[in-house]
Design a protein around this motif. Structure first.
Motif, mmCIF file in Angstrom:
data_model
loop_
_atom_site.group_PDB
_atom_site.id
_atom_site.type_symbol
_atom_site.label_atom_id
_atom_site.label_comp_id
_atom_site.label_asym_id
_atom_site.label_seq_id
_atom_site.Cartn_x
_atom_site.Cartn_y
_atom_site.Cartn_z
ATOM 1 N N VAL A 286 0.852 -1.186 0.000
ATOM 2 C CA VAL A 286 0.000 0.000 0.000
ATOM 3 C C VAL A 286 0.891 1.241 0.000
ATOM 4 C CG1 VAL A 286 -1.802 1.245 1.265
ATOM 5 C CG2 VAL A 286 -1.756 -1.255 1.316
ATOM 6 N N THR A 287 0.471 2.260 -0.714
ATOM 7 C CA THR A 287 1.176 3.538 -0.706
ATOM 8 C C THR A 287 0.159 4.649 -0.436
ATOM 9 O OG1 THR A 287 2.781 4.900 -1.891
ATOM 10 C CG2 THR A 287 0.990 3.958 -3.203
ATOM 11 N N ASP A 288 0.651 5.843 -0.156
ATOM 12 C CA ASP A 288 -0.260 6.920 0.221
ATOM 13 C C ASP A 288 -0.964 7.576 -0.958
ATOM 14 O OD1 ASP A 288 2.127 8.038 -0.665
ATOM 15 O OD2 ASP A 288 2.390 9.357 1.062
ATOM 16 N N VAL A 289 -0.217 7.847 -2.048
ATOM 17 C CA VAL A 289 -0.803 8.547 -3.189
ATOM 18 C C VAL A 289 -0.161 8.073 -4.490
ATOM 19 C CG1 VAL A 289 0.783 10.507 -2.900
ATOM 20 C CG2 VAL A 289 -1.342 10.850 -4.147
ATOM 21 N N LEU A 290 -0.978 7.932 -5.515
ATOM 22 C CA LEU A 290 -0.514 7.603 -6.858
ATOM 23 C C LEU A 290 -1.077 8.640 -7.825
ATOM 24 C CD1 LEU A 290 -1.143 3.740 -6.953
ATOM 25 C CD2 LEU A 290 1.080 4.876 -6.882
ATOM 26 N N SER A 291 -0.296 8.981 -8.816
ATOM 27 C CA SER A 291 -0.734 9.932 -9.840
ATOM 28 C C SER A 291 -0.616 9.286 -11.204
ATOM 29 C CB SER A 291 0.142 11.190 -9.809
ATOM 30 O OG SER A 291 0.017 11.839 -8.579
ATOM 31 N N PHE A 292 -1.633 9.491 -12.016
ATOM 32 C CA PHE A 292 -1.643 8.955 -13.369
ATOM 33 C C PHE A 292 -1.937 10.093 -14.347
ATOM 34 C CE2 PHE A 292 -2.785 5.429 -10.582
ATOM 35 C CZ PHE A 292 -1.879 4.466 -10.996
ATOM 36 N N PRO A 293 -0.880 10.681 -14.913
ATOM 37 C CA PRO A 293 -1.098 11.755 -15.893
ATOM 38 C C PRO A 293 -1.833 11.222 -17.118
ATOM 39 C CG PRO A 293 1.222 11.595 -15.260
ATOM 40 C CD PRO A 293 0.527 10.399 -14.690
ATOM 41 N N MET A 294 -2.631 12.070 -17.732
ATOM 42 C CA MET A 294 -3.309 11.699 -18.966
ATOM 43 C C MET A 294 -2.243 11.423 -20.013
ATOM 44 S SD MET A 294 -6.132 11.038 -20.195
ATOM 45 C CE MET A 294 -7.689 11.815 -19.989
ATOM 46 N N GLU A 295 -2.379 10.340 -20.729
ATOM 47 C CA GLU A 295 -1.350 9.897 -21.674
ATOM 48 C C GLU A 295 -1.524 10.513 -23.055
ATOM 49 O OE1 GLU A 295 1.061 7.256 -21.136
ATOM 50 O OE2 GLU A 295 0.587 7.138 -19.015
ATOM 51 N N THR A 296 -1.851 11.812 -23.091
ATOM 52 C CA THR A 296 -1.969 12.488 -24.381
ATOM 53 C C THR A 296 -1.036 13.692 -24.393
ATOM 54 O OG1 THR A 296 -3.788 13.844 -23.560
ATOM 55 C CG2 THR A 296 -4.389 11.856 -24.746
ATOM 56 N N PRO A 297 -0.584 14.095 -25.553
ATOM 57 C CA PRO A 297 0.267 15.286 -25.615
ATOM 58 C C PRO A 297 -0.482 16.508 -25.080
ATOM 59 C CG PRO A 297 0.254 14.123 -27.716
ATOM 60 C CD PRO A 297 -0.792 13.488 -26.853
ATOM 61 N N PHE A 298 0.260 17.428 -24.454
ATOM 62 C CA PHE A 298 -0.368 18.610 -23.876
ATOM 63 C C PHE A 298 -1.118 19.427 -24.917
ATOM 64 C CE2 PHE A 298 2.405 17.979 -20.166
ATOM 65 C CZ PHE A 298 1.445 18.133 -19.174
ATOM 66 N N THR A 299 -0.657 19.389 -26.172
ATOM 67 C CA THR A 299 -1.373 20.144 -27.212
ATOM 68 C C THR A 299 -2.769 19.574 -27.409
ATOM 69 O OG1 THR A 299 -0.324 18.760 -28.885
ATOM 70 C CG2 THR A 299 0.681 20.888 -28.458
ATOM 71 N N GLU A 300 -2.900 18.249 -27.390
ATOM 72 C CA GLU A 300 -4.222 17.640 -27.527
ATOM 73 C C GLU A 300 -5.077 17.924 -26.304
ATOM 74 O OE1 GLU A 300 -4.352 13.528 -28.668
ATOM 75 O OE2 GLU A 300 -2.721 13.811 -30.100
ATOM 76 N N GLN A 301 -4.444 17.928 -25.111
ATOM 77 C CA GLN A 301 -5.196 18.243 -23.895
ATOM 78 C C GLN A 301 -5.825 19.623 -24.011
ATOM 79 O OE1 GLN A 301 -2.379 17.718 -20.676
ATOM 80 N NE2 GLN A 301 -3.461 15.896 -20.020
ATOM 81 N N ILE B 177 -6.477 21.381 -26.745
ATOM 82 C CA ILE B 177 -7.440 21.467 -27.850
ATOM 83 C C ILE B 177 -8.762 20.790 -27.475
ATOM 84 C CG2 ILE B 177 -7.939 20.703 -30.201
ATOM 85 C CD1 ILE B 177 -4.894 20.984 -30.742
ATOM 86 N N PHE B 178 -8.683 19.632 -26.879
ATOM 87 C CA PHE B 178 -9.889 18.852 -26.611
ATOM 88 C C PHE B 178 -10.382 18.957 -25.164
ATOM 89 C CE2 PHE B 178 -7.810 16.563 -30.186
ATOM 90 C CZ PHE B 178 -8.766 16.828 -31.136
ATOM 91 N N GLY B 179 -9.724 19.769 -24.343
ATOM 92 C CA GLY B 179 -10.155 19.921 -22.955
ATOM 93 C C GLY B 179 -10.000 18.652 -22.134
ATOM 94 N N MET B 180 -8.988 17.871 -22.453
ATOM 95 C CA MET B 180 -8.767 16.615 -21.749
ATOM 96 C C MET B 180 -8.352 16.880 -20.298
ATOM 97 S SD MET B 180 -9.122 14.269 -24.184
ATOM 98 C CE MET B 180 -8.206 12.831 -23.714
ATOM 99 N N PRO B 181 -8.701 15.971 -19.380
ATOM 100 C CA PRO B 181 -8.275 16.153 -17.991
ATOM 101 C C PRO B 181 -6.761 16.034 -17.846
ATOM 102 C CG PRO B 181 -9.732 14.235 -18.223
ATOM 103 C CD PRO B 181 -9.503 14.793 -19.590
ATOM 104 N N LEU B 182 -6.254 16.603 -16.755
ATOM 105 C CA LEU B 182 -4.832 16.527 -16.461
ATOM 106 C C LEU B 182 -4.440 15.089 -16.121
ATOM 107 C CD1 LEU B 182 -2.336 18.351 -16.154
ATOM 108 C CD2 LEU B 182 -2.932 18.630 -13.750
ATOM 109 N N GLY B 183 -5.304 14.403 -15.389
ATOM 110 C CA GLY B 183 -5.031 13.027 -15.002
ATOM 111 C C GLY B 183 -5.794 12.645 -13.749
ATOM 112 N N SER B 184 -5.342 11.553 -13.121
ATOM 113 C CA SER B 184 -6.009 11.028 -11.934
ATOM 114 C C SER B 184 -5.049 10.964 -10.755
ATOM 115 C CB SER B 184 -6.523 9.607 -12.198
ATOM 116 O OG SER B 184 -7.442 9.607 -13.269
ATOM 117 N N ILE B 185 -5.579 11.256 -9.581
ATOM 118 C CA ILE B 185 -4.842 11.129 -8.325
ATOM 119 C C ILE B 185 -5.628 10.148 -7.466
ATOM 120 C CG2 ILE B 185 -4.066 12.301 -6.225
ATOM 121 C CD1 ILE B 185 -3.999 14.905 -7.912
ATOM 122 N N ILE B 186 -4.926 9.162 -6.939
ATOM 123 C CA ILE B 186 -5.569 8.174 -6.079
ATOM 124 C C ILE B 186 -4.894 8.233 -4.719
ATOM 125 C CG2 ILE B 186 -6.195 5.751 -5.807
ATOM 126 C CD1 ILE B 186 -5.824 5.589 -8.928
#
Length: 146
Positions: free
Chosen positions: A52-67, A69-78
């Motif tokens: 078990v760990t305290d926090v995990l981050s999963f950045p969105m796997e798309t180029p920032f330019t696509e993020q 343009i398409f309003g994609m989320p930054l990613g997920s934090i668990i």
């Protein structure tokens, strides 16, 4: 904006976390608060660490330019609820303060910071944010120790 999926009974002041998120990014962020079993599975699957760990981050796997343009989320934090409770008790601050620290940590990872490979930049930014949001100094001490 935060898309919250709280899978635990942990109380969350979403407004306080939104202020932190808005300071760091205009992108939507998914925040999942979960149990130890789920966190251990994710840590094993994505980092090869079967614990078990305290926090995990999963950045969105798309180029920032696509993020942008398409309003994609930054990613997920668990975040593991058990760590929030445990560390808040250990360091004598509220669970919301602990949750805020872990959220800051996760957000910085989503933004490309990496304390395992940088020269202290991530820890410095964490310290600045802790002070900016009037979080307990015990959080600063803890980030400097790790």
């Amino acid at each position: 904006m935060i898309d919250l999926d709280n899978q635990t009974p942990l109380a969350v002041d979403l407004e306080a976390l939104e202020k932190i998120a808005d300071t760091l990014s205009t992108k939507e962020v998914e925040l999942i608060i979960t149990d130890d079993e789920t966190m251990q599975k994710l840590n094993a699957e994505h980092r090869g660490k079967n614990k078990v760990t305290d926090v995990l981050s999963f950045p969105m796997e798309t180029p920032f330019t696509e993020q942008s343009i398409f309003g994609m989320p930054l990613g997920s934090i668990i975040i593991a609820a058990s760590f929030v409770k445990e560390k808040a008790a250990e360091f004598g601050h509220s669970t919301q303060d602990e949750l805020s620290l872990l959220f800051i940590h996760g957000m910085l990872h989503l933004l490309g910071f990496d304390h395992e490979n940088d020269q202290g930049e991530m820890r410095m930014r964490e310290k600045e944010l802790i002070m900016q949001f009037n979080l307990p100094e015990s959080l600063i001490v803890r980030t400097e120790e790790h």
